[in-house]
Motif scaffolding. Structure first.
Motif, mmCIF file in Angstrom:
data_model
loop_
_atom_site.group_PDB
_atom_site.id
_atom_site.type_symbol
_atom_site.label_atom_id
_atom_site.label_comp_id
_atom_site.label_asym_id
_atom_site.label_seq_id
_atom_site.Cartn_x
_atom_site.Cartn_y
_atom_site.Cartn_z
ATOM 1 N N GLY B 87 0.820 -1.208 0.000
ATOM 2 C CA GLY B 87 0.000 0.000 0.000
ATOM 3 C C GLY B 87 0.853 1.256 0.000
ATOM 4 O O GLY B 87 0.454 2.286 -0.543
ATOM 5 N N ARG B 88 2.042 1.156 0.618
ATOM 6 C CA ARG B 88 2.919 2.345 0.632
ATOM 7 C C ARG B 88 3.245 2.770 -0.789
ATOM 8 O O ARG B 88 3.214 3.947 -1.119
ATOM 9 N N VAL B 89 3.567 1.784 -1.639
ATOM 10 C CA VAL B 89 3.881 2.097 -3.025
ATOM 11 C C VAL B 89 2.633 2.609 -3.747
ATOM 12 O O VAL B 89 2.631 3.678 -4.351
ATOM 13 N N SER B 90 1.541 1.833 -3.660
ATOM 14 C CA SER B 90 0.339 2.182 -4.419
ATOM 15 C C SER B 90 -0.233 3.537 -4.004
ATOM 16 O O SER B 90 -0.614 4.341 -4.858
ATOM 17 N N LEU B 91 -0.297 3.783 -2.688
ATOM 18 C CA LEU B 91 -0.852 5.062 -2.234
ATOM 19 C C LEU B 91 0.075 6.218 -2.618
ATOM 20 O O LEU B 91 -0.391 7.287 -3.018
ATOM 21 N N GLN B 92 1.379 5.987 -2.515
ATOM 22 C CA GLN B 92 2.317 7.035 -2.933
ATOM 23 C C GLN B 92 2.134 7.380 -4.408
ATOM 24 O O GLN B 92 2.108 8.547 -4.783
ATOM 25 N N VAL B 93 2.019 6.330 -5.237
ATOM 26 C CA VAL B 93 1.828 6.558 -6.661
ATOM 27 C C VAL B 93 0.555 7.380 -6.880
ATOM 28 O O VAL B 93 0.551 8.371 -7.609
ATOM 29 N N GLY B 94 -0.533 6.977 -6.217
ATOM 30 C CA GLY B 94 -1.801 7.684 -6.374
ATOM 31 C C GLY B 94 -1.718 9.139 -5.967
ATOM 32 O O GLY B 94 -2.059 10.037 -6.740
ATOM 33 N N PHE B 95 -1.221 9.382 -4.747
ATOM 34 C CA PHE B 95 -1.250 10.750 -4.232
ATOM 35 C C PHE B 95 -0.190 11.632 -4.900
ATOM 36 O O PHE B 95 -0.474 12.761 -5.285
ATOM 37 N N LEU B 96 1.024 11.108 -5.047
ATOM 38 C CA LEU B 96 2.097 11.951 -5.580
ATOM 39 C C LEU B 96 1.858 12.326 -7.047
ATOM 40 O O LEU B 96 2.107 13.463 -7.448
ATOM 41 N N SER B 97 1.354 11.353 -7.840
ATOM 42 C CA SER B 97 1.171 11.684 -9.257
ATOM 43 C C SER B 97 0.108 12.770 -9.420
ATOM 44 O O SER B 97 0.272 13.693 -10.218
ATOM 45 N N ILE B 98 -0.962 12.660 -8.630
ATOM 46 C CA ILE B 98 -2.017 13.662 -8.753
ATOM 47 C C ILE B 98 -1.557 15.002 -8.168
ATOM 48 O O ILE B 98 -1.892 16.070 -8.688
ATOM 49 N N ALA B 99 -0.751 14.948 -7.107
ATOM 50 C CA ALA B 99 -0.198 16.192 -6.561
ATOM 51 C C ALA B 99 0.654 16.895 -7.617
ATOM 52 O O ALA B 99 0.555 18.110 -7.811
ATOM 53 N N LEU B 100 1.467 16.118 -8.303
ATOM 54 C CA LEU B 100 2.335 16.681 -9.342
ATOM 55 C C LEU B 100 1.499 17.295 -10.469
ATOM 56 O O LEU B 100 1.757 18.422 -10.909
ATOM 57 N N THR B 101 0.484 16.543 -10.916
ATOM 58 C CA THR B 101 -0.392 17.062 -11.961
ATOM 59 C C THR B 101 -1.052 18.367 -11.540
ATOM 60 O O THR B 101 -1.087 19.328 -12.306
ATOM 61 N N THR B 102 -1.564 18.382 -10.301
ATOM 62 C CA THR B 102 -2.249 19.580 -9.812
ATOM 63 C C THR B 102 -1.288 20.767 -9.790
ATOM 64 O O THR B 102 -1.622 21.865 -10.233
ATOM 65 N N LEU B 103 -0.088 20.498 -9.297
ATOM 66 C CA LEU B 103 0.914 21.561 -9.178
ATOM 67 C C LEU B 103 1.221 22.196 -10.536
ATOM 68 O O LEU B 103 1.411 23.398 -10.648
ATOM 69 N N VAL B 104 1.268 21.382 -11.575
ATOM 70 C CA VAL B 104 1.608 21.906 -12.903
ATOM 71 C C VAL B 104 0.368 22.472 -13.601
ATOM 72 O O VAL B 104 0.437 23.506 -14.271
ATOM 73 N N SER B 105 -0.778 21.798 -13.421
ATOM 74 C CA SER B 105 -1.953 22.192 -14.201
ATOM 75 C C SER B 105 -2.614 23.459 -13.675
ATOM 76 O O SER B 105 -3.204 24.206 -14.455
ATOM 77 N N VAL B 106 -2.505 23.722 -12.371
ATOM 78 C CA VAL B 106 -3.146 24.929 -11.829
ATOM 79 C C VAL B 106 -2.605 26.197 -12.498
ATOM 80 O O VAL B 106 -3.378 26.981 -13.058
ATOM 81 N N PRO B 107 -1.264 26.415 -12.485
ATOM 82 C CA PRO B 107 -0.788 27.603 -13.200
ATOM 83 C C PRO B 107 -1.112 27.580 -14.697
ATOM 84 O O PRO B 107 -1.502 28.608 -15.256
ATOM 85 N N LEU B 108 -1.008 26.397 -15.332
ATOM 86 C CA LEU B 108 -1.301 26.321 -16.768
ATOM 87 C C LEU B 108 -2.738 26.745 -17.064
ATOM 88 O O LEU B 108 -2.993 27.565 -17.943
ATOM 89 N N GLY B 109 -3.680 26.185 -16.300
ATOM 90 C CA GLY B 109 -5.097 26.479 -16.524
ATOM 91 C C GLY B 109 -5.434 27.920 -16.180
ATOM 92 O O GLY B 109 -6.157 28.597 -16.910
ATOM 93 N N LEU B 110 -4.879 28.402 -15.042
ATOM 94 C CA LEU B 110 -5.153 29.784 -14.619
ATOM 95 C C LEU B 110 -4.639 30.770 -15.667
ATOM 96 O O LEU B 110 -5.361 31.673 -16.099
ATOM 97 N N ILE B 111 -3.394 30.562 -16.087
ATOM 98 C CA ILE B 111 -2.798 31.492 -17.045
ATOM 99 C C ILE B 111 -3.530 31.404 -18.375
ATOM 100 O O ILE B 111 -3.890 32.413 -18.978
ATOM 101 N N GLY B 112 -3.789 30.165 -18.847
ATOM 102 C CA GLY B 112 -4.498 29.994 -20.116
ATOM 103 C C GLY B 112 -5.848 30.682 -20.102
ATOM 104 O O GLY B 112 -6.185 31.451 -21.011
ATOM 105 N N GLY B 113 -6.616 30.428 -19.054
ATOM 106 C CA GLY B 113 -7.962 30.992 -18.980
ATOM 107 C C GLY B 113 -7.958 32.485 -18.752
ATOM 108 O O GLY B 113 -8.798 33.214 -19.270
ATOM 109 N N PHE B 114 -6.987 32.969 -17.971
ATOM 110 C CA PHE B 114 -7.006 34.375 -17.596
ATOM 111 C C PHE B 114 -6.373 35.255 -18.658
ATOM 112 O O PHE B 114 -6.895 36.313 -19.000
ATOM 113 N N VAL B 115 -5.249 34.815 -19.193
ATOM 114 C CA VAL B 115 -4.539 35.632 -20.186
ATOM 115 C C VAL B 115 -5.184 35.489 -21.560
ATOM 116 O O VAL B 115 -5.343 36.455 -22.297
#
Lengths: 314, 289
Positions: B87-115
């Motif tokens: 579970g340590r591996v599986s949960l890490q994969v689940g949470f970390l990958s989505i955290a990484l996606t969120t971290l990158v996509s938030v600025p991308l989406g905000l800038i794209g939509g706003f600018v």
């Protein structure tokens, strides 16, 4: 009538024109990734650990790796347009020829899951929406969320355990009769029907609360007629889009399903190719699957325009 | 000031959402179960006395019992320990990958939509391109190129999830951009970064929370799928998908090897989906408490 048809054909044309650069982009991404992301010399990696320098040189030459990168890219594109995706290292045959043999299995599996899974999901979705807040609805929701959550690979194993190992009524693996397709289609289709059931239910509930449905009921139309003529058509609009997008998930799921049931489809081919480091083969499979996905969504968008008249005026 | 605001708006969107969520008994029970599972996974070395990797030949191929609730595998390793450590591996994969996606996509989406304009066009075309690949296929391709290990699995999942998140955030940003309170902020001289961070982002948060909850469950399944196909962590490290791949060879005789890791994944994914659904209902202003 004529100008409507004109609008529609213009929309379809524009939609087709978008698909081309997308497929070009897909091939470019695949090309760049193979050259950039692969650690070390692709020729060396493909040749394996025990390769002679001559073999590596030969692979390098076959792949055109001894030329400048941009030239490689142009050659790759030219070959792609001519339907040449290189030669499989393992099969010593053109990649396209190997894939063409495997593709019907994957296409049939995906097609059966889309049609059966979606139809089943539609029925469950409509029934639970009509019987909203009754035990039928509650039961439907629980089953749908459960089936939606079971991972494909585990469901496949459990179906084998129950129907092949336990009850011995269906074959475990391989191809030959229609019976061999029952478990793979069930494995992949269950998730699809759960997805569509959940979506149909919420879409139908929304439509059922609209004024025009109330009007239809108020003027005394039979329940069946209201549901089919008025509600279902509008319920379908968001469902169609998701069906198109779900094909991507099904194509991915097909890889797993084919691997569990040993079906000789593109997915098995790709997984095999990975363990053999047959990169032209993997590349070909990825491009083909992505291209089919783009094509399916193009088709869906066109169907969409026929179902939803509003789309034409955009 | 914040106290005063709280008194003036006792029914803010997020306060109301928490209230609605807490009233959803199934979701609350799910959240508790999830917390229990995560704790058991985190403190696996305290919960279970067995080593997940070391062989224990005398106790091999035992069915479920009190000593080994999930049974043991062909090397005598306790399946429950392996599920918990895995579970340590599986949960890490689940949470970390989505955290990484969120971290990158938030600025991308905000800038794209706003600018908007060319910047937006460029970001969205790149996202369309990633979307043209079926997710799992792209992940398989990436991991096969980069090499099978947890970091690459996390990276691959984060990569193919990116467009979904960026599109959602951009869409919400586009609608918020036209709201009066944003115009008011602008007329008071607020710059683009300030508006994006203090006025647009809070509005994006709701749909984003729902998407990430459902995203983590999807990422856990994808991670396990990759391991199942032999593309995740390498043995003997326990991981849910890899355990199932191992168990499929022994289904006729030792069914428990494939059954229990599968039940665990399904349970975790089910709970996350239920919580996600409940959050969606809670954050939807049209659904009453």
């Amino acid at each position: 009538m004529l100008w409507k048809a004109l609008y529609l054909s213009k929309y379809i044309l524009r939609r087709i024109l978008i698909a081309f650069p997308l497929i070009l982009g897909v091939t470019t991404v695949v090309f760049v990734m193979l050259r950039v992301a692969l650690p070390g010399d692709p020729a060396k990696v493909m040749a394996g650990d025990r390769a002679t320098p001559e073999l590596i040189e030969q692979i390098r030459h076959n792949l055109g790796l001894d030329r400048p990168l941009f030239e490689q890219y142009l050659i790759f594109l030219r070959n792609f347009v001519q339907g040449d995706l290189g030669r499989s290292v393992k099969f010593r045959e053109p990649v396209v020829r190997v894939i063409v043999k495997a593709f019907p299995f994957t296409a049939a599996l995906t097609f059966l899951c889309v049609t059966i899974g979606t139809s089943l999901g539609l029925v469950i979705g409509v029934v639970t929406a009509v019987y909203q807040r009754t035990w039928i609805d509650n039961f439907g929701i629980v089953v749908a969320v459960l089936f939606y959550s079971i991972p494909t690979f585990w469901l496949g194993l459990m179906l084998i355990l129950i129907f092949s190992v336990g009850l011995r009524i269906l074959p475990v693996q391989g191809v030959g009769t229609w019976k061999h397709f029952v478990l793979p289609v069930a494995t992949l289709g269950v998730g699809q029907s759960a997805l569509i059931a959940r979506l149909t239910r919420s879409s139908m509930i929304e439509v059922l609360s609209t004024d025009y449905v109330r009007t239809a009921r108020a003027k005394g139309l039979a329940q069946r007629r209201v549901l089919i003529r008025h509600a279902l058509q509008n319920t379908l609009i968001p469902v169609i889009t998701v069906v198109g997008l779900s094909v991507g998930g099904l194509l991915g799921g097909a890889v797993i399903t084919e691997s569990i049931f040993h079906l000789p489809g593109v997915g098995s081919l790709a997984i095999d190719a990975i363990s053999n480091r047959d990169y032209p083969m993997i590349q070909g499979a990825v491009i083909l699957v992505a291209a089919s996905f783009v094509f399916v969504n193009l088709l869906v968008d066109i169907i969409y325009a026929f179902v939803d008249p509003r789309i034409r005026y955009e | 000031m914040s106290q005063l605001q709280g008194a003036e708006h006792p029914t803010g969107l997020y306060e109301l959402a928490i209230l609605k969520f807490v009233r959803n008994r199934v979701a609350v029970v799910g959240l508790l179960c999830l917390a229990l599972i995560v704790l058991a996974v985190l403190f696996a070395d305290i919960v279970t006395p067995y080593d997940p990797i070391e062989r224990n030949t005398p106790e091999r191929n035992l069915g479920p019992s009190l000593a080994h609730p999930f049974g043991t595998d062909k090397l005598g390793r306790d399946i429950m320990s392996r599920v918990l450590y895995g579970g340590r591996v599986s949960l890490q994969v689940g949470f970390l990958s989505i955290a990484l996606t969120t971290l990158v996509s938030v600025p991308l989406g905000l800038i794209g939509g706003f600018v908007g304009g060319l910047v937006d066009d460029f970001i969205m075309r790149v996202m369309d391109l990633i979307l043209a690949f079926p997710g799992l296929i792209l992940a398989i391709w990436l991991v096969s190129l980069l090499g099978s290990n947890m970091t690459n699995v996390i990276f691959a999942i984060a990569f193919f999830s990116l467009p979904t998140y960026a599109r959602l955030i951009r869409g919400v940003t586009l609608s918020i951009r036209e709201m009066e309170y944003v115009m008011a902020a602008r007329s008071m001289g607020a710059g683009a970064p300030r508006i994006m961070f203090f006025h647009v982002l809070p509005g994006v948060l709701g749909p984003l929370i729902v998407l990430t909850t459902l995203g983590v469950s999807g990422a856990i399944v994808t991670g396990a799928s990759l391991s199942f196909l032999g593309l995740g962590v390498s043995p003997p490290t326990p991981e849910w998908g890899a355990m199932l791949a191992d168990g499929r060879n022994y289904m006729r005789t030792q069914w428990w090897i494939a059954v229990f890791p599968g039940i665990t994944i399904t349970l975790v994914v089910l709970i996350l989906n239920i919580i996600g659904d409940a959050l969606r209902d809670a954050l939807d202003p049209n659904v009453r408490a």
